[in-house]
Write a protein that holds these residues in place. Structure first.
Motif, short mmCIF file in Angstrom:
data_model
loop_
_atom_site.label_atom_id
_atom_site.label_comp_id
_atom_site.label_asym_id
_atom_site.label_seq_id
_atom_site.Cartn_x
_atom_site.Cartn_y
_atom_site.Cartn_z
N HIS A 154 0.82 -1.21 0.00
CA HIS A 154 0.00 0.00 0.00
C HIS A 154 0.87 1.27 0.00
N ASP A 155 1.95 1.23 0.81
CA ASP A 155 2.72 2.46 1.05
C ASP A 155 4.10 2.50 0.43
N SER A 156 4.53 1.43 -0.22
CA SER A 156 5.89 1.43 -0.77
C SER A 156 5.96 0.65 -2.07
N ILE A 157 6.90 1.08 -2.92
CA ILE A 157 7.27 0.25 -4.07
C ILE A 157 8.73 -0.09 -3.88
N TRP A 158 9.09 -1.35 -4.01
CA TRP A 158 10.48 -1.78 -3.82
C TRP A 158 11.05 -2.25 -5.15
N CYS A 159 12.27 -1.81 -5.43
CA CYS A 159 12.94 -2.24 -6.66
C CYS A 159 14.32 -2.77 -6.30
N LEU A 160 14.65 -3.93 -6.82
CA LEU A 160 15.99 -4.49 -6.62
C LEU A 160 16.76 -4.31 -7.91
N ILE A 161 17.91 -3.63 -7.80
CA ILE A 161 18.71 -3.34 -9.00
C ILE A 161 20.18 -3.63 -8.70
N ASN A 162 20.99 -3.47 -9.73
CA ASN A 162 22.43 -3.62 -9.56
C ASN A 162 22.97 -2.45 -8.73
N GLN A 163 23.88 -2.77 -7.80
CA GLN A 163 24.42 -1.72 -6.93
C GLN A 163 25.00 -0.55 -7.75
N LYS A 164 25.61 -0.88 -8.89
CA LYS A 164 26.27 0.19 -9.67
C LYS A 164 25.24 1.21 -10.22
N ASP A 165 23.98 0.82 -10.31
CA ASP A 165 22.95 1.73 -10.83
C ASP A 165 22.24 2.51 -9.72
N LEU A 166 22.65 2.29 -8.45
CA LEU A 166 21.86 2.85 -7.34
C LEU A 166 21.76 4.37 -7.38
N GLU A 167 22.93 5.03 -7.42
CA GLU A 167 22.91 6.50 -7.30
C GLU A 167 22.12 7.14 -8.44
N SER A 168 22.38 6.67 -9.67
CA SER A 168 21.67 7.29 -10.79
C SER A 168 20.17 7.00 -10.69
N SER A 169 19.80 5.79 -10.28
CA SER A 169 18.37 5.47 -10.18
C SER A 169 17.68 6.35 -9.14
N LEU A 170 18.33 6.53 -7.99
CA LEU A 170 17.72 7.36 -6.94
C LEU A 170 17.46 8.77 -7.47
N ASN A 171 18.46 9.33 -8.16
CA ASN A 171 18.32 10.70 -8.66
C ASN A 171 17.26 10.79 -9.74
N LEU A 172 17.20 9.76 -10.60
CA LEU A 172 16.21 9.78 -11.68
C LEU A 172 14.78 9.69 -11.12
N ILE A 173 14.61 8.82 -10.12
CA ILE A 173 13.25 8.67 -9.55
C ILE A 173 12.88 9.95 -8.78
N HIS A 174 13.85 10.48 -8.05
CA HIS A 174 13.62 11.73 -7.31
C HIS A 174 13.18 12.84 -8.27
N ASP A 175 13.84 12.92 -9.42
CA ASP A 175 13.47 13.93 -10.44
C ASP A 175 12.10 13.63 -11.04
N GLU A 176 11.85 12.35 -11.33
CA GLU A 176 10.60 11.97 -11.97
C GLU A 176 9.40 12.44 -11.15
N PHE A 177 9.51 12.29 -9.81
CA PHE A 177 8.37 12.67 -8.96
C PHE A 177 8.51 14.11 -8.43
N LYS A 178 9.50 14.83 -8.97
CA LYS A 178 9.73 16.23 -8.58
C LYS A 178 9.75 16.41 -7.06
N LEU A 179 10.46 15.51 -6.39
CA LEU A 179 10.46 15.57 -4.92
C LEU A 179 11.21 16.79 -4.42
N TYR A 180 11.99 17.40 -5.30
CA TYR A 180 12.74 18.61 -4.90
C TYR A 180 11.81 19.81 -4.76
N GLU A 181 10.57 19.69 -5.25
CA GLU A 181 9.64 20.83 -5.19
C GLU A 181 8.80 20.76 -3.93
N GLU A 182 8.63 21.86 -3.28
CA GLU A 182 7.73 21.99 -2.14
C GLU A 182 6.32 21.62 -2.60
N SER A 183 5.57 20.80 -1.83
CA SER A 183 4.24 20.43 -2.33
C SER A 183 3.22 21.49 -1.93
#
Ligand SMILES: Nc1ncnc2c1ncn2[C@@H]1O[C@H](COP(=O)(O)OP(=O)(O)O)[C@@H](O)[C@H]1O
Ligand SMILES: N[C@@H](CC(=O)OP(=O)(O)O)C(=O)O
Length: 393
Positions: free
Chosen positions: A364-393
């Motif tokens: 209900h409250d989370s989506i979990w993704c298992l990926i290669n460790q080498k893709d972690l940092e870029s994936s986090l930043n891409l998802i953060h951008d996708e949901f515009k979490l940097y913007e005040e809601s």
């Protein structure tokens, strides 16, 4: 607690509160990180954890917090204030004898309260307690937060302030996501989700205690004057509005766990899997993200458990595959199953950026993704951008 400079910043904050008239109980963690003298992991590197008794390991690693509490006391005394230092047992923290992950049974704060009444600044070694037989125990990694909130409850404190190295709870780990934004107010529940999923910012057990006893928690930066994140229960009117706006967002924050190993048991025979699971339970190996279907049983474990796990799988002659070096990303939000839009957008991010997904699942409250460790940092930043979490809601 890592350097004299950083302790000086902490001491400024302690003295400021003391001078405002507060009774003070400071709970300290150990100094620094792996490799630093007296850090918990530095102690652990000195020994063979596979052969040493858990009781003796606790005795060793409890020393880190004892060293830092005495150091802090010394430096506060140098500023002309009276202090009193307590180990966990001396502060009255009684635990069970589950060494390494002990639970607090009760706290007798008499000595602490007497010392508060004498006007001392009190410093307690975090992460530890003791049994009825005076055996020293530790409360699990990151356990100083548990000590702080449990002691806060025992002395009926006004609030618990957790000081750390970032501004508070953020939309993601700022050390990984430069655009991560501070979340000024969060419900206990949301932070609990994040903490359970690996955000080290606070221990989930600390939140449980705070929630049960309605203890306000503020998470702040030792090194800045940021207001931090206020954690409150949902029904509190002062923060209800803000929490509701947070909850309106499909996704509110991200976190991750590194050093995961994915295990896939193939062509499984359910009886054999059951027998194997019994051994895994006996060995206290925690399995995460498991999915048992007709032909496969998939799960992941922390890398520290993978050797013991492989032994069990081999002894049971199971046919299995292992993917080492995985990371798990948790995307925390609201109604994520009812509304598969978030899943679709996450899949799009991975697809367009050619990032391989080993496993994906949701509650209900989370989506979990298992990926290669080498893709972690870029994936986090891409998802953060996708949901515009940097913007005040
Ligand atoms: N959502 C998040 N918000 C803030 N910090 C986070 C988050 N997720 C992970 N972290 C990490 O938590 C760390 C703080 O936890 P920890 O290092 O255990 O602190 P401390 O040693 O002060 O108890 C931060 O340095 C940051 O890297
Ligand atoms: N020193 C202990 C307890 C603790 O609370 O640590 P930290 O505050 O650094 O998460 C540990 O490393 O687990």
């Amino acid at each position: 607690m890592a350097t004299k400079e950083s302790r000086k910043m902490a001491i400024e904050k302690i003295i400021e509160k003391y001078n405002e008239g507060y009774g003070i109980v400071v709970v300290v963690s150990a100094i620094g990180r792996k490799g630093d003298p007296y850090a918990t992991d530095t102690f652990l590197d000195l020994i063979n954890q596979e052969i040493l008794d858990k009781r003796d390991i606790d005795l060793l690693i409890s020393c880190g917090e004892i060293v830092s509490s005495v150091l802090l006391s010394n430096e506060i005394k140098e500023r002309g204030y009276n202090t009193c230092v307590f180990t966990g047992i001396q502060a009255g923290i009684l635990t069970d004898n589950n060494f390494g992950e002990a639970s607090i049974l009760e706290i007798n704060p008499t000595s602490l309260i007497e010392s508060l009444e004498r006007g001392n600044i009190n410093i307690v070694a975090g992460f530890q307690g003791g049994t009825n037989d005076m055996e020293i125990t530790t409360l699990g990694r990151g356990g100083s937060d548990i000590s702080a909130v449990a002691l806060g409850r025992a002395i009926n404190c006004e609030k618990v302030e957790i000081f750390t190295d970032v501004d508070g709870v953020m939309t993601g780990d700022p050390n990984m996501i430069p655009k991560a934004r501070l979340l000024k107010t969060m419900s206990f529940y949301e932070v609990y989700q994040l903490a359970k999923e690996g955000a080290k910012i606070i221990h989930p057990k600390a939140i449980e205690i705070a929630l049960e006893n309605n203890i306000p928690i503020v998470i702040k930066n030792t090194f800045t004057n940021s207001d931090g994140t206020i954690l409150k229960a949902f029904n509190s009117s002062s923060c209800k509005k803000k929490e509701e706006s947070l909850r309106k967002r499909l996704v509110s924050s991200l976190t991750y766990q590194q050093n995961r190993v994915q295990v896939k048991i193939l062509n499984n025979n359910i009886n054999k899997v059951k027998e194997t699971l019994e051994e895994i339970v006996k060995e206290k190996i925690s399995l995460d993200f498991f999915d048992l279907s007709k032909n496969t049983f998939v799960f992941n474990v922390n890398i520290n458990n993978s050797k013991r796990l492989k032994k069990i799988l081999d002894n049971n002659s199971l046919d299995y595959e292992i993917i080492p070096d995985c990371s798990k990303i948790s995307i925390v939000g609201k109604n994520l199953c009812d509304n598969p839009e978030a899943l679709l957008r996450i899949l799009d991010v991975f697809y367009h950026n050619k990032i391989e997904i080993f496993q994906i699942s949701a509650s209900h409250d989370s989506i979990w993704c298992l990926i290669n460790q080498k893709d972690l940092e870029s994936s986090l930043n891409l998802i953060h951008d996708e949901f515009k979490l940097y913007e005040e809601s």
